[in-house]
Design a protein around this motif. Sequence first.
Motif, PDB file in Angstrom:
ATOM      1  N   THR A   1      -4.082   4.620  -7.917  1.00 53.59           N
ATOM      2  CA  THR A   1      -5.198   3.694  -7.444  1.00 53.59           C
ATOM      3  C   THR A   1      -4.355   2.792  -6.361  1.00 53.59           C
ATOM      4  O   THR A   1      -3.073   3.036  -6.298  1.00 53.59           O
ATOM      5  N   VAL A   2      -5.267   2.018  -5.735  1.00 53.78           N
ATOM      6  CA  VAL A   2      -4.664   1.123  -4.757  1.00 53.78           C
ATOM      7  C   VAL A   2      -4.751  -0.346  -4.848  1.00 53.78           C
ATOM      8  O   VAL A   2      -5.984  -0.627  -5.318  1.00 53.78           O
ATOM      9  N   TYR A   3      -3.772  -1.057  -4.634  1.00 50.95           N
ATOM     10  CA  TYR A   3      -3.929  -2.523  -4.585  1.00 50.95           C
ATOM     11  C   TYR A   3      -4.836  -2.969  -3.181  1.00 50.95           C
ATOM     12  O   TYR A   3      -4.447  -2.579  -2.115  1.00 50.95           O
ATOM     13  N   SER A   4      -5.799  -3.809  -3.466  1.00 57.67           N
ATOM     14  CA  SER A   4      -6.410  -4.528  -2.174  1.00 57.67           C
ATOM     15  C   SER A   4      -5.342  -5.538  -1.826  1.00 57.67           C
ATOM     16  O   SER A   4      -4.449  -5.801  -2.458  1.00 57.67           O
ATOM     17  N   VAL A   5      -5.675  -5.648  -0.421  1.00 55.03           N
ATOM     18  CA  VAL A   5      -5.017  -6.661   0.433  1.00 55.03           C
ATOM     19  C   VAL A   5      -4.842  -7.943  -0.185  1.00 55.03           C
ATOM     20  O   VAL A   5      -4.031  -9.014  -0.647  1.00 55.03           O
TER      21      VAL A   5
ATOM     22  N   GLN B   1       2.736   0.724  -4.712  1.00 52.41           N
ATOM     23  CA  GLN B   1       1.697   1.051  -3.719  1.00 52.41           C
ATOM     24  C   GLN B   1       1.729   2.473  -2.704  1.00 52.41           C
ATOM     25  O   GLN B   1       2.155   2.502  -2.211  1.00 52.41           O
TER      26      GLN B   1
ATOM     27  N   ILE C   1      -0.683  -5.001   4.506  1.00 57.68           N
ATOM     28  CA  ILE C   1      -0.188  -4.830   2.878  1.00 57.68           C
ATOM     29  C   ILE C   1       1.213  -4.904   2.676  1.00 57.68           C
ATOM     30  O   ILE C   1       1.546  -4.478   1.564  1.00 57.68           O
TER      31      ILE C   1
ATOM     32  N   LEU D   1      -7.280   2.220   2.577  1.00 57.81           N
ATOM     33  CA  LEU D   1      -7.676   0.361   2.818  1.00 57.81           C
ATOM     34  C   LEU D   1      -8.254   0.402   4.308  1.00 57.81           C
ATOM     35  O   LEU D   1      -9.152  -0.742   4.600  1.00 57.81           O
TER      36      LEU D   1
ATOM     37  N   ARG E   1      -2.377  -0.652 -12.168  1.00 57.32           N
ATOM     38  CA  ARG E   1      -2.234  -2.035 -11.410  1.00 57.32           C
ATOM     39  C   ARG E   1      -2.210  -2.948 -12.394  1.00 57.32           C
ATOM     40  O   ARG E   1      -2.391  -3.053 -13.624  1.00 57.32           O
TER      41      ARG E   1
ATOM     42  N   ASP F   1      -5.586  -8.623  -3.669  1.00 52.30           N
ATOM     43  CA  ASP F   1      -4.579  -8.555  -4.696  1.00 52.30           C
ATOM     44  C   ASP F   1      -3.297  -8.757  -4.681  1.00 52.30           C
ATOM     45  O   ASP F   1      -2.586  -9.357  -5.443  1.00 52.30           O
TER      46      ASP F   1
ATOM     47  N   GLU G   1      -8.651   7.004  -5.356  1.00 53.79           N
ATOM     48  CA  GLU G   1      -8.487   6.223  -4.528  1.00 53.79           C
ATOM     49  C   GLU G   1      -7.533   6.527  -3.238  1.00 53.79           C
ATOM     50  O   GLU G   1      -7.554   6.081  -2.215  1.00 53.79           O
TER      51      GLU G   1
END
Length: 377
Positions: free
Chosen positions: A145-149, A139, A187, A180, A111, A151, A317
């Motif tokens: 890994t995952v970006y949060s909303v 994404q 997203i 998520l 990320r 972020d 994730e």
Amino acid sequence: MQHFASDNYAPVHPEVMAAIVAANDGAAVSYGDDPVSARLQVRATEVFGERARIFPVLNGTGANVISLMAAAPRWGAVIASDVAHIHTDENGAPERVGSLKVLAVPSVAGRIGPDAVDRYAGDIGNVQRAQPAVLSLTQVTELGTVYSVADLKLLADAAHAAGLRVHLDGSRLANAAAALGVGLREITTDVGVDILSFGAAKNGGMLGEAVVVLSDDDAVAGPGGPGRLTEAVPYLRKATMQLASKTRFVSAQLLALLGEPGTPTSGTESAAEGTAADGPLWLRNAAHSNTMAARLRAGIEGAGLPEAGVRVTCPTEANVVFATLPRAAADRARAHARFYDWAPGETADRVEVRWMCAWDTTADDVDEFVRAVAAAL
């Protein structure tokens, strides 16, 4: 063949295959002027918002290149993670085909943050430098890994404030949304993504992805920018050899995953205890592959493999587990199931590997593989 190599290895989901067969009923106008593609456009507005425009293409690299070319001028540059697929795994296609320089930024667990925009914002207006025009995010990231909303919103806001457009490489977007517990719009459109490469092949499709234009405001393009995305994409799709003559068969796959017009866009609101049993196919497939990866990691840890020499290296994730182990053990385990080396390990006798789960991975597959790795150690 059992595999943990790539979600591209998985077969076509039966519902997708059935949609392809259904689309094979008689003649239809070519190049996307067919009833199936028309229904797909309606569905895209339901899933991503009323301004969304969807353009089926043949593969993910094509979707990325078209998106970036549409969003940037010829003298433009793309800010991306140092492990981004457009930077490391597409044979320089954005640069060779799109004439766009990729500006790689160091990432943490795949990320990047808003400082990635700040790093190159000072180059805007400097004729000596390739002009930053697009922030490209992945994404799920290449490291699983995952970006949060939140972020994603911060990143998009920073890019727009600097006059950049935002591209999202969503080859595994469904896995991120499932992880998520949100819909696809939350997203993408809602956080400020301008153009999306939407993946299908890794989540049950046969072949084909899509470019989805989510925002077409000229104001987000910097001075000398390329103008409206929806005007550029059709020509770029043809010029880059990504326009299928029988587009209806790509559209049929995307419709099978997204759902027909008028059906619920996401099962995350109604599914019991975070499952996706009642959701559209994209969600059911992605949630399952994510669950299998979580089971794989839990199996490794529960079987005592860390003490035997396996070290998980990245957060799990989505639908992939990264780990290091002795090279000799990795080669022995590959006799049971295919998987790829990812990077050198901590020492010369160790290697980092990637274990990828797919929509067709079963609990028995995972459990047998854990036993195979244990035996290989």
